[in-house]
Design a protein around this motif. Sequence first.
Motif, PDB file in Angstrom:
ATOM      1  N   THR A   9       2.822  12.670   7.422  1.00  0.00           N
ATOM      2  CA  THR A   9       3.919  11.911   7.120  1.00  0.00           C
ATOM      3  C   THR A   9       5.347  12.570   6.380  1.00  0.00           C
ATOM      4  O   THR A   9       6.206  12.380   6.809  1.00  0.00           O
ATOM      5  N   GLY A  10       4.177  13.419   5.128  1.00  0.00           N
ATOM      6  CA  GLY A  10       5.373  14.193   4.085  1.00  0.00           C
ATOM      7  C   GLY A  10       5.529  13.068   3.262  1.00  0.00           C
ATOM      8  O   GLY A  10       6.363  12.972   2.180  1.00  0.00           O
ATOM      9  N   LEU A  11       5.429  11.338   3.865  1.00  0.00           N
ATOM     10  CA  LEU A  11       5.683  10.461   2.526  1.00  0.00           C
ATOM     11  C   LEU A  11       4.642  10.763   0.733  1.00  0.00           C
ATOM     12  O   LEU A  11       3.293  10.800   1.579  1.00  0.00           O
ATOM     13  N   ARG A  12       4.440  10.330   0.123  1.00  0.00           N
ATOM     14  CA  ARG A  12       3.494   9.940  -0.849  1.00  0.00           C
ATOM     15  C   ARG A  12       3.883   9.244  -1.830  1.00  0.00           C
ATOM     16  O   ARG A  12       4.314   7.988  -1.578  1.00  0.00           O
ATOM     17  N   VAL A  13       2.408   7.987  -1.128  1.00  0.00           N
ATOM     18  CA  VAL A  13       1.968   6.896  -1.254  1.00  0.00           C
ATOM     19  C   VAL A  13       0.696   6.206  -2.905  1.00  0.00           C
ATOM     20  O   VAL A  13       0.194   7.304  -2.442  1.00  0.00           O
ATOM     21  N   SER A  14       1.774   5.483  -3.650  1.00  0.00           N
ATOM     22  CA  SER A  14       0.348   4.293  -4.486  1.00  0.00           C
ATOM     23  C   SER A  14      -0.559   4.243  -3.632  1.00  0.00           C
ATOM     24  O   SER A  14      -0.412   3.664  -2.733  1.00  0.00           O
ATOM     25  N   PRO A  15      -2.061   4.177  -4.484  1.00  0.00           N
ATOM     26  CA  PRO A  15      -3.048   3.201  -3.464  1.00  0.00           C
ATOM     27  C   PRO A  15      -3.325   1.947  -3.821  1.00  0.00           C
ATOM     28  O   PRO A  15      -3.738   1.430  -2.881  1.00  0.00           O
ATOM     29  N   ILE A  16      -1.927   1.324  -4.484  1.00  0.00           N
ATOM     30  CA  ILE A  16      -2.198  -0.013  -4.615  1.00  0.00           C
ATOM     31  C   ILE A  16      -0.720  -0.153  -4.447  1.00  0.00           C
ATOM     32  O   ILE A  16       0.267   1.025  -4.510  1.00  0.00           O
ATOM     33  N   ALA A  17      -0.420  -0.886  -2.858  1.00  0.00           N
ATOM     34  CA  ALA A  17       0.967  -1.295  -2.757  1.00  0.00           C
ATOM     35  C   ALA A  17       0.979  -2.989  -2.963  1.00  0.00           C
ATOM     36  O   ALA A  17       0.321  -3.516  -2.984  1.00  0.00           O
ATOM     37  N   LEU A  18       2.165  -3.049  -3.232  1.00  0.00           N
ATOM     38  CA  LEU A  18       2.570  -4.703  -3.388  1.00  0.00           C
ATOM     39  C   LEU A  18       3.265  -5.079  -2.275  1.00  0.00           C
ATOM     40  O   LEU A  18       3.930  -4.852  -1.089  1.00  0.00           O
ATOM     41  N   GLY A  19       2.048  -6.130  -1.112  1.00  0.00           N
ATOM     42  CA  GLY A  19       2.365  -7.336  -0.287  1.00  0.00           C
ATOM     43  C   GLY A  19       2.801  -8.235  -0.396  1.00  0.00           C
ATOM     44  O   GLY A  19       2.981  -8.671  -1.353  1.00  0.00           O
ATOM     45  N   THR A  20       4.455  -8.874   0.363  1.00  0.00           N
ATOM     46  CA  THR A  20       5.355  -9.433   0.014  1.00  0.00           C
ATOM     47  C   THR A  20       5.273 -10.535   0.348  1.00  0.00           C
ATOM     48  O   THR A  20       5.924 -11.564   0.619  1.00  0.00           O
ATOM     49  N   VAL A  21       4.633 -10.857   1.191  1.00  0.00           N
ATOM     50  CA  VAL A  21       4.596 -12.389   2.374  1.00  0.00           C
ATOM     51  C   VAL A  21       4.754 -13.181   1.118  1.00  0.00           C
ATOM     52  O   VAL A  21       5.464 -14.744   1.709  1.00  0.00           O
ATOM     53  N   SER A 238      -5.493   5.499   2.383  1.00  0.00           N
ATOM     54  CA  SER A 238      -4.101   5.748   1.764  1.00  0.00           C
ATOM     55  C   SER A 238      -4.180   4.907   0.477  1.00  0.00           C
ATOM     56  O   SER A 238      -3.656   5.438  -0.553  1.00  0.00           O
ATOM     57  N   SER A 239      -3.404   3.807   1.509  1.00  0.00           N
ATOM     58  CA  SER A 239      -3.619   2.744   0.173  1.00  0.00           C
ATOM     59  C   SER A 239      -3.504   1.117   0.581  1.00  0.00           C
ATOM     60  O   SER A 239      -4.085   1.004   2.049  1.00  0.00           O
ATOM     61  N   LEU A 240      -3.817   0.242  -0.336  1.00  0.00           N
ATOM     62  CA  LEU A 240      -4.163  -0.851  -0.070  1.00  0.00           C
ATOM     63  C   LEU A 240      -3.177  -1.753  -0.868  1.00  0.00           C
ATOM     64  O   LEU A 240      -2.079  -1.827  -1.694  1.00  0.00           O
ATOM     65  N   VAL A 241      -2.601  -3.053   0.499  1.00  0.00           N
ATOM     66  CA  VAL A 241      -1.622  -2.887   0.749  1.00  0.00           C
ATOM     67  C   VAL A 241      -1.947  -4.936   0.441  1.00  0.00           C
ATOM     68  O   VAL A 241      -2.400  -5.177   0.721  1.00  0.00           O
ATOM     69  N   VAL A 242      -2.096  -5.160  -1.058  1.00  0.00           N
ATOM     70  CA  VAL A 242      -2.645  -6.553  -1.814  1.00  0.00           C
ATOM     71  C   VAL A 242      -1.386  -7.436  -1.959  1.00  0.00           C
ATOM     72  O   VAL A 242      -0.438  -6.882  -2.502  1.00  0.00           O
ATOM     73  N   GLY A 243      -2.016  -8.481  -1.612  1.00  0.00           N
ATOM     74  CA  GLY A 243      -0.148  -9.510  -1.460  1.00  0.00           C
ATOM     75  C   GLY A 243      -0.584 -10.389  -2.979  1.00  0.00           C
ATOM     76  O   GLY A 243      -1.919 -11.255  -3.187  1.00  0.00           O
ATOM     77  N   THR A 244       0.489 -10.371  -3.874  1.00  0.00           N
ATOM     78  CA  THR A 244       0.184 -10.986  -4.981  1.00  0.00           C
ATOM     79  C   THR A 244       1.263 -10.845  -5.823  1.00  0.00           C
ATOM     80  O   THR A 244       2.553 -10.942  -5.949  1.00  0.00           O
TER      81      THR A 244
END
Length: 263
Positions: A9-21, A238-244
Amino acid sequence: MDLRDFGTTGLRVSPIALGTVKFGRTAGLKLPKPFQLPSDAEAASLLALAADLGINLIDTAPAYGTSEERLGALLKGQRDKWLICSKAGEEFDAASGQSHYVFSREHITLSVERSLKRLGTDRLDIVLIHSNGDDLDGIDRFGALDTLERLKAQGKIRATGMSTKTIEGGLRALAASDCVMVTHNLAYQDELPVIDAAATSGKGVLIKKPLASGHAVSQSDDPVAESFRMILGHRGVSSLVVGTIDPHHLAQNVEAASRALNA
Ligand code: NAP
């Protein structure tokens, strides 16, 4: 944490993402403990910590209660620092605690326009169709991924995809969009063939529920480290979306991911 390619996609992501539920919704979640929504000050400080730790991707959805609206206010003046992933198709009613799903072209288009408004931005970096469990229904009967592609062509979305719940749906979504979001954790690895296929086809993969929504258990005394080693060990992820909403957990998660990637 070094950023990684999000498929092609051309996007560059961090291996951890922030889940915001947990920024916007307390009802109808399968988390181990009840919790209170963070205050604006707590949410702002969590976002600042996430940025300091090298996280650049935030995951939200219209179905996460007030999450999008709150993020819109919290991210004012720092939009360009972040990649935002939102979704479309699931509508959550806070009063009843129930969701319903609409995948028509009209609804998906209105939902994306509403997300842009709530988030105070002119583009969403990733938009996923939020599956109701019958992935193929949304894709084939309603053409929901085609609708996202139209919005991408209009410049409102940078990458399209689907948060899927079946192998067939995940594979179909990979063929028709840029990425998938799949559940993968120590207790559930049924959708591994989707991650394998994404690795082969160069598509992006976001992992939801990497800690089994807080129920992760393992033989080791460090289930977080074991979970992240297992998940990040797959080249397709690509990235783990961890909700915290806990800053100590956020820091622990980034450290565990860094250790897993540098092992
Ligand atoms: P998860 O990330 O596997 O687990 C979240 C739970 O784990 C939270 O209750 C959190 O509590 C706890 N936790 C986080 N880090 C921890 C640590 N280091 N030690 C102990 N506990 C920890 O599951 P999830 O929130 O269900 O899924 C993650 C994200 O994926 C969501 O936030 C959402 O963005 C996305 N998601 C998407 C879908 C979809 O259909 N597309 C479905 C579910 C989730 P604390 O707040 O106390 O840290």
